[in-house]
Design an enzyme around this catalytic site. Structure first.
Site, PDB file in Angstrom:
ATOM      1  N   ASP A  34      -1.387  12.787  22.647  1.00  0.00           N
ATOM      2  CA  ASP A  34      -0.119  12.499  21.983  1.00  0.00           C
ATOM      3  C   ASP A  34      -0.124  12.976  20.542  1.00  0.00           C
ATOM      4  O   ASP A  34       0.925  13.056  19.902  1.00  0.00           O
ATOM      5  CB  ASP A  34       0.168  10.999  22.006  1.00  0.00           C
ATOM      6  CG  ASP A  34       0.660  10.516  23.368  1.00  0.00           C
ATOM      7  OD1 ASP A  34       0.831  11.349  24.280  1.00  0.00           O
ATOM      8  OD2 ASP A  34       0.872   9.302  23.519  1.00  0.00           O
TER       9      ASP A  34
ATOM     10  N   ASP B 290       0.817  -1.211   0.000  1.00  0.00           N
ATOM     11  CA  ASP B 290       0.000   0.000   0.000  1.00  0.00           C
ATOM     12  C   ASP B 290       0.852   1.261   0.000  1.00  0.00           C
ATOM     13  O   ASP B 290       0.458   2.283  -0.564  1.00  0.00           O
ATOM     14  CB  ASP B 290      -0.931   0.003   1.215  1.00  0.00           C
ATOM     15  CG  ASP B 290      -2.109  -0.954   1.049  1.00  0.00           C
ATOM     16  OD1 ASP B 290      -2.262  -1.518  -0.052  1.00  0.00           O
ATOM     17  OD2 ASP B 290      -2.864  -1.133   2.016  1.00  0.00           O
TER      18      ASP B 290
ATOM     19  N   SER C 243      -5.957   1.783  14.223  1.00  0.00           N
ATOM     20  CA  SER C 243      -5.201   1.328  15.387  1.00  0.00           C
ATOM     21  C   SER C 243      -5.361   2.272  16.575  1.00  0.00           C
ATOM     22  O   SER C 243      -5.172   1.874  17.725  1.00  0.00           O
ATOM     23  CB  SER C 243      -3.713   1.181  15.036  1.00  0.00           C
ATOM     24  OG  SER C 243      -3.125   2.440  14.774  1.00  0.00           O
TER      25      SER C 243
ATOM     26  N   ALA D  91      -4.238   8.850  22.075  1.00  0.00           N
ATOM     27  CA  ALA D  91      -4.038   8.792  23.531  1.00  0.00           C
ATOM     28  C   ALA D  91      -4.414  10.118  24.196  1.00  0.00           C
ATOM     29  O   ALA D  91      -3.577  10.780  24.812  1.00  0.00           O
ATOM     30  CB  ALA D  91      -2.590   8.422  23.857  1.00  0.00           C
TER      31      ALA D  91
ATOM     32  N   ASN E  69      -4.156   8.745   2.621  1.00  0.00           N
ATOM     33  CA  ASN E  69      -4.593   8.088   3.855  1.00  0.00           C
ATOM     34  C   ASN E  69      -4.935   9.072   4.963  1.00  0.00           C
ATOM     35  O   ASN E  69      -6.058   9.111   5.435  1.00  0.00           O
ATOM     36  CB  ASN E  69      -3.494   7.157   4.377  1.00  0.00           C
ATOM     37  CG  ASN E  69      -3.706   5.714   3.962  1.00  0.00           C
ATOM     38  OD1 ASN E  69      -4.708   5.374   3.337  1.00  0.00           O
ATOM     39  ND2 ASN E  69      -2.762   4.866   4.309  1.00  0.00           N
TER      40      ASN E  69
ATOM     41  N   TYR F 153      -3.582   4.003  10.294  1.00  0.00           N
ATOM     42  CA  TYR F 153      -3.249   4.445  11.644  1.00  0.00           C
ATOM     43  C   TYR F 153      -4.507   4.782  12.438  1.00  0.00           C
ATOM     44  O   TYR F 153      -4.618   4.493  13.633  1.00  0.00           O
ATOM     45  CB  TYR F 153      -2.310   5.647  11.544  1.00  0.00           C
ATOM     46  CG  TYR F 153      -1.676   6.111  12.840  1.00  0.00           C
ATOM     47  CD1 TYR F 153      -1.730   5.354  14.012  1.00  0.00           C
ATOM     48  CD2 TYR F 153      -0.990   7.328  12.872  1.00  0.00           C
ATOM     49  CE1 TYR F 153      -1.131   5.792  15.176  1.00  0.00           C
ATOM     50  CE2 TYR F 153      -0.389   7.770  14.041  1.00  0.00           C
ATOM     51  CZ  TYR F 153      -0.464   7.004  15.190  1.00  0.00           C
ATOM     52  OH  TYR F 153       0.131   7.439  16.351  1.00  0.00           O
TER      53      TYR F 153
END
Length: 298
Positions: free
Chosen positions: A184, A80, A200, A219, A154, A197
């Site tokens: 974060d 990708d 996740s 986070a 993305n 990302y």
């Protein structure tokens, strides 16, 4: 069946072994694909930056700009990441792309390497599904001046420094202030990037037909700061209010360092990437396969 595509650019990282690695020539897989394309009646070109050592006169090397102007199809062999890079560059030219997966996940390079010949024969003859993906246009604004400009397929990610604490970010959507968030970092992902990302970090999956983005805190200090789906017609601005060594990443392939007061501004690009898939392709088939849904089920 003869090919409806006459000029095909073969794009990918030419992985070689032994002496071939030294010469930079096409490896066996890429040579086999090139020979297959020629047998289908296609004139094959290779992308110049990857073509050092290709036998002179065998396959003409073109720049990305020349591919955009001269080729009617790009065949991308890799993962990708390879597709993201070339997709952004060829989007202004409208060249359609087919992806053969030589990487790991392969959400957008979705043809298995072992099956490429049987899959490509009808596709080259015009039997395919066409899938358009919007790009994101991002700028880093400093004192009212753009100091960095990039396209992303993305996501655009604002991250804290590797050795620093949280960053404080002021988020605005359109003309409306959303919140100051300590975290974060922050992800603005397209529907294409919702499986990267963003996923996740706890973000939702967005079907690629949806004209939307997802804003995902990384986070967050306050756990009530949750991902939110936004219309991609709205400009999203993330201002760095506090924190050290922060940066902005664009598809994780380009990077800009941020100073306090910098704003990362993301708009929907005027360009779209054109993907071609095998006839009968379904986004849900991709999710089931790549995310291992229903494993062990009946």
């Amino acid at each position: 069946m003869s090919s409806r595509f006459r000029h095909v650019a073969l794009i990918g990282k030419y992985q070689a072994s032994g002496g071939r690695a030294q010469s930079g020539a096409l490896d066996v897989v890429m040579e086999d694909i090139a020979a297959f394309l020629e047998a289908q009646g296609c004139t094959v070109f290779v992308e110049e930056s990857q073509a050092d050592g290709v036998p002179v006169g065998r396959y003409k090397a073109l720049t990305v700009e020349e591919i955009g102007e001269e080729c009617d199809l790009g065949l991308v062999v890799g993962g990708d990441g390879t597709m993201l890079g070339i997709g952004r560059q060829l989007a202004p030219y409208g060249v359609p792309l087919i992806g053969i997966n030589r990487g790991r996940l392969g959400f957008i390079t979705d043809i298995a390497l072992d099956d490429y010949q049987a899959t490509l024969v009808p596709m080259l003859a015009g039997e395919y599904e066409e899938d358009h993906r919007n790009l994101m246009h991002a700028q880093v604004m400093r004192n009212g001046v753009s100091v960095f400009d990039a396209l992303a397929m993305n996501d655009v990610v604002v991250n804290r420094g590797g050795t620093s604490g949280m960053v404080e970010l002021r988020v605005t959507v359109g003309r409306h202030f959303v919140a100051n968030q300590r975290a974060d970092g922050m992800i603005i992902a397209s529907s294409t990037g919702s499986t990267a990302y963003s996923l996740s970090a706890g973000g939702p999956l967005l079907h690629p037909a949806l004209p939307g983005w997802v804003l995902v805190p990384i986070a967050p200090h306050t756990l009530s700061n949750r991902p939110i789906v936004l219309p991609d017609a709205e400009e999203v601005s993330i201002e760095l209010v506090g924190g050290r060594d922060a940066s902005a990443n664009f598809d994780m392939q380009s990077l800009a360092s941020l100073a306090i007061g910098d704003r990362v501004v993301v708009r929907r690009s005027d360009y779209r990437v054109r993907f071609l898939h095998p006839r009968g392709w379904s986004y849900f088939d991709t999710l089931r396969k790549k995310l291992h849904w229903n494993e062990g089920g009946s």
